[in-house]
Structure formats: structure tokens, C-alpha cells
Write an enzyme that holds these catalytic residues in place. Structure first.
Site, short mmCIF file in Angstrom:
data_model
loop_
_atom_site.label_atom_id
_atom_site.label_comp_id
_atom_site.label_asym_id
_atom_site.label_seq_id
_atom_site.Cartn_x
_atom_site.Cartn_y
_atom_site.Cartn_z
CB SER A 66 5.36 -1.88 11.88
OG SER A 66 4.95 -0.53 12.10
N GLY A 123 2.52 2.07 10.76
CA GLY A 123 3.46 3.18 10.59
C GLY A 123 4.17 3.58 11.87
CD GLU A 167 -3.00 5.44 6.83
OE1 GLU A 167 -3.03 5.57 5.60
OE2 GLU A 167 -2.03 4.94 7.45
CD GLU A 182 -3.44 -2.75 7.34
OE1 GLU A 182 -2.36 -2.99 6.82
OE2 GLU A 182 -4.08 -1.70 7.16
CG HIS A 217 -5.85 1.77 5.28
ND1 HIS A 217 -5.41 2.69 6.19
CD2 HIS A 217 -4.82 0.92 5.05
CE1 HIS A 217 -4.15 2.41 6.51
NE2 HIS A 217 -3.77 1.35 5.82
N GLY A 261 2.82 -1.20 4.26
CA GLY A 261 2.86 0.22 3.93
C GLY A 261 4.29 0.66 3.68
N GLY A 262 4.92 1.23 4.71
CA GLY A 262 6.26 1.83 4.58
C GLY A 262 7.28 0.96 3.87
CG ASN A 307 -1.68 1.24 1.44
OD1 ASN A 307 -1.77 2.07 0.52
ND2 ASN A 307 -2.26 1.42 2.62
CD1 TRP A 308 3.62 0.97 -2.66
CD2 TRP A 308 3.56 1.92 -4.68
NE1 TRP A 308 4.31 0.16 -3.52
CE2 TRP A 308 4.29 0.70 -4.77
CE3 TRP A 308 3.39 2.68 -5.85
CZ2 TRP A 308 4.85 0.25 -5.96
CZ3 TRP A 308 3.95 2.22 -7.04
CH2 TRP A 308 4.67 1.03 -7.10
CE LYS A 309 0.15 3.43 4.86
NZ LYS A 309 0.03 3.62 6.28
C1 PEP Z 1 -0.79 0.07 6.07
O1 PEP Z 1 -0.94 1.25 5.95
O2 PEP Z 1 -1.61 -0.70 5.58
C2 PEP Z 1 0.39 -0.41 6.81
C3 PEP Z 1 0.37 -1.61 7.28
O3 PEP Z 1 1.43 0.48 6.99
P1 PEP Z 1 2.87 0.17 7.65
O4 PEP Z 1 3.38 -1.12 7.04
O5 PEP Z 1 3.73 1.34 7.28
O6 PEP Z 1 2.66 0.04 9.12
#
Ligand code: PEP
Length: 258
Positions: free
Chosen positions: A215, A175, A99, A169, A97, A236-237, A11-13
Site C-alpha cells: 500500500s 492491497g 500471492e 512486503e 511474491h 502494486g495498486g 508490479n502490475w499483477k
Molecule cells: C505488491 O503486490 O507487491 C504490492 C505491494 O501491492 P500494493 O501496493 O497494492 O499493496
């Protein structure tokens, strides 16, 4: 270990220009090639979807949108629809999600409508669920997570829901660099599967991929993916560079081969 094919989704957000997205997609496609024991999906920003599709070429890497509206078209300024996502080559779409729930007022009812609309278009929904730190500390993790799963799938049977992917999640792990312990993730994943079995039938529930997100990094992916009900990861990251994402894909391949 299981017949479920592991799935690693990035997920590149709100990151990466079109050129950056193409370069990253090209590197991942070169690693995955035209087939892999692990399904790999990339979720760029909407403005890069078409360019990423092109960069993926004939590789087995799938394309995901990060959100959708439930209607196909109409007076919905600023929205994207499942029909348009299909048109640009998306086979997957992230919905619910945290967010979006937290910052854009997304509700369980809206998530359910999006999920149903994606299924009509045969786009695989990646349904995100997860508890806040406060909810976890109050001992409400399963109540929250199972409630979100139930609300999103209400009124849909196992046949309609066939391709569903769930991503657990925990919000406090997204994050933040804090990851759920592998056994704690496993406990929630197992509870999600058991709840889906009670609601919709065991044979379908046994086929549903439940991803972990929060993470996930190269140094913890293998341990998380060694759990029996952790069928992949939503990343994500660490999906923003090939150097970090490729070892996570390889952990998914490792799970498939174990
Ligand atoms: C996400 O946003 O779906 C996520 C899991 O982010 P991160 O891996 O950065 O925690």
C-alpha cells in the site's frame, strides 16, 4: 544518505491489456527520460512484456517479469524461463511474491532455485519476503522474514548474489490500504541488512537495496523513503496509473538527492 541508488518498481499483477500497458509505460518513460537519480522498473503481465519493452524505447526504465521458472526450457507447460525473459528484454524479475506463495504453492526451495537461475542470466532478482498478520501478532515477524531471506540465498555467496534486491512486503499491508509505520518498516529493513551481513559479509549487505511494499501511495512514499534502510518501493495498486506512480518515482528521486 547512502550510495544505494533508490529503486521504484511497479508490479502490475494481472492488470492491463497490451494497449493499456503500452500507454502507461510510455507515460512513465516520458517522465523518467534517459536517466534518473532513481532506478524505475515496470512489471507488466507476461503477454505485454515485449510491447512494454518497445514502448520504453531508449528510456532508462527497466522491465521486470512477475515470475519465472528455474529451467531454461523443457517440458514445463505454462511456464516462462529466465532465458526467455532475457530474450524479451527483461532486466529484472520479481520472485517469491506473497500471492505466489499463498495461492500457487511457491516454496522457499522453489524461490531459491529461481533466484539462482536468474543470477546465471544476469537478471536482477527482486526477492519478496513478508509476514502474515497472524505471524506479526505472534511476534514472529523477524523469524519469518529473516528465515525467508536465508532460505532463498542459501548456498550462494556475496559475489553470486551481487545484484540482489530484497522487497519487504508485510502480507497484511498488500492491497489493503494498511501500511507499515515507517519506523516499523525501518526496523525490519535494518534486520534484513544485518542478517545478510552476518550470512554473506557486511560490504555486500551494505550495497543491497531493500524495498518496502504494501500500500505505498503518493501520500506515504516520502515518509517511508526517508528511512535509512528503505531503499525504494515495490508498488502494486498505485503503479497502475501515471498520476499515482510518478509522485512515488519523485519520492525516490528525492531520497537520492537528500
Ligand atoms: C505488491 O503486490 O507487491 C504490492 C505491494 O501491492 P500494493 O501496493 O497494492 O499493496
Amino acid at each position: 544518505m547512502t550510495d544505494r541508488k533508490p529503486l521504484i518498481a511497479g508490479n502490475w499483477k494481472l492488470h492491463n491489456t497490451v494497449a493499456e500497458s503500452q500507454a502507461l509505460a510510455g507515460a512513465i518513460a516520458a517522465h523518467v527520460g534517459d536517466g534518473s537519480a532513481c532506478e524505475v522498473v515496470l512489471g507488466p503481465v507476461a503477454t505485454s512484456l515485449a510491447a512494454v519493452k518497445e514502448a520504453l524505447g531508449g528510456s532508462a526504465v527497466g522491465l521486470a517479469a512477475q515470475n519465472t521458472h528455474w529451467e531454461d526450457s523443457g517440458a514445463w507447460t505454462g511456464e516462462l524461463s529466465p532465458a526467455l525473459l532475457l530474450d524479451v528484454g527483461c532486466g529484472y524479475c520479481i520472485i517469491g511474491h506473497s500471492e505466489r506463495r499463498q495461492f500457487f504453492g511457491e516454496t522457499d526451495a522453489g524461490v531459491r532455485k529461481k533466484l539462482a537461475a536468474l543470477l546465471v542470466h544476469k537478471i536482477v532478482p527482486i526477492l519478496c519476503v513478508g509476514e502474515s498478520l497472524e505471524q506479526r501478532e505472534a511476534g514472529k515477524t523477524l523469524e519469518v522474514v529473516l528465515g525467508q531471506v536465508e532460505a532463498a540465498t542459501e548456498g550462494l555467496d556475496a559475489v553470486a548474489l551481487a545484484p540482489l534486491v530484497v522487497a519487504y512486503e508485510p502480507i497484511w499491508a498488500i492491497g489493503t490500504g494498511r501500511t507499515a509505520k515507517a519506523e516499523d518498516a525501518q526496523e525490519v529493513h535494518r534486520a534484513i541488512r544485518e542478517h545478510l551481513a552476518e550470512l554473506k559479509g557486511k560490504s555486500w549487505a551494505d550495497s543491497v537495496r531493500v524495498l518496502y511494499g504494501g500500500s505505498v501511495k503518493p501520500n506515504n512514499a516520502e515518509e517511508l523513503l526517508s528511512q535509512p534502510d528503505v531503499d525504494g518501493a515495490l508498488v502494486g495498486g498505485a503503479s497502475l496509473t501515471a498520476d499515482n506512480f510518478i509522485p512515488i518515482i519523485d519520492a525516490g528521486i528525492g531520497r537520492a538527492e537528500s
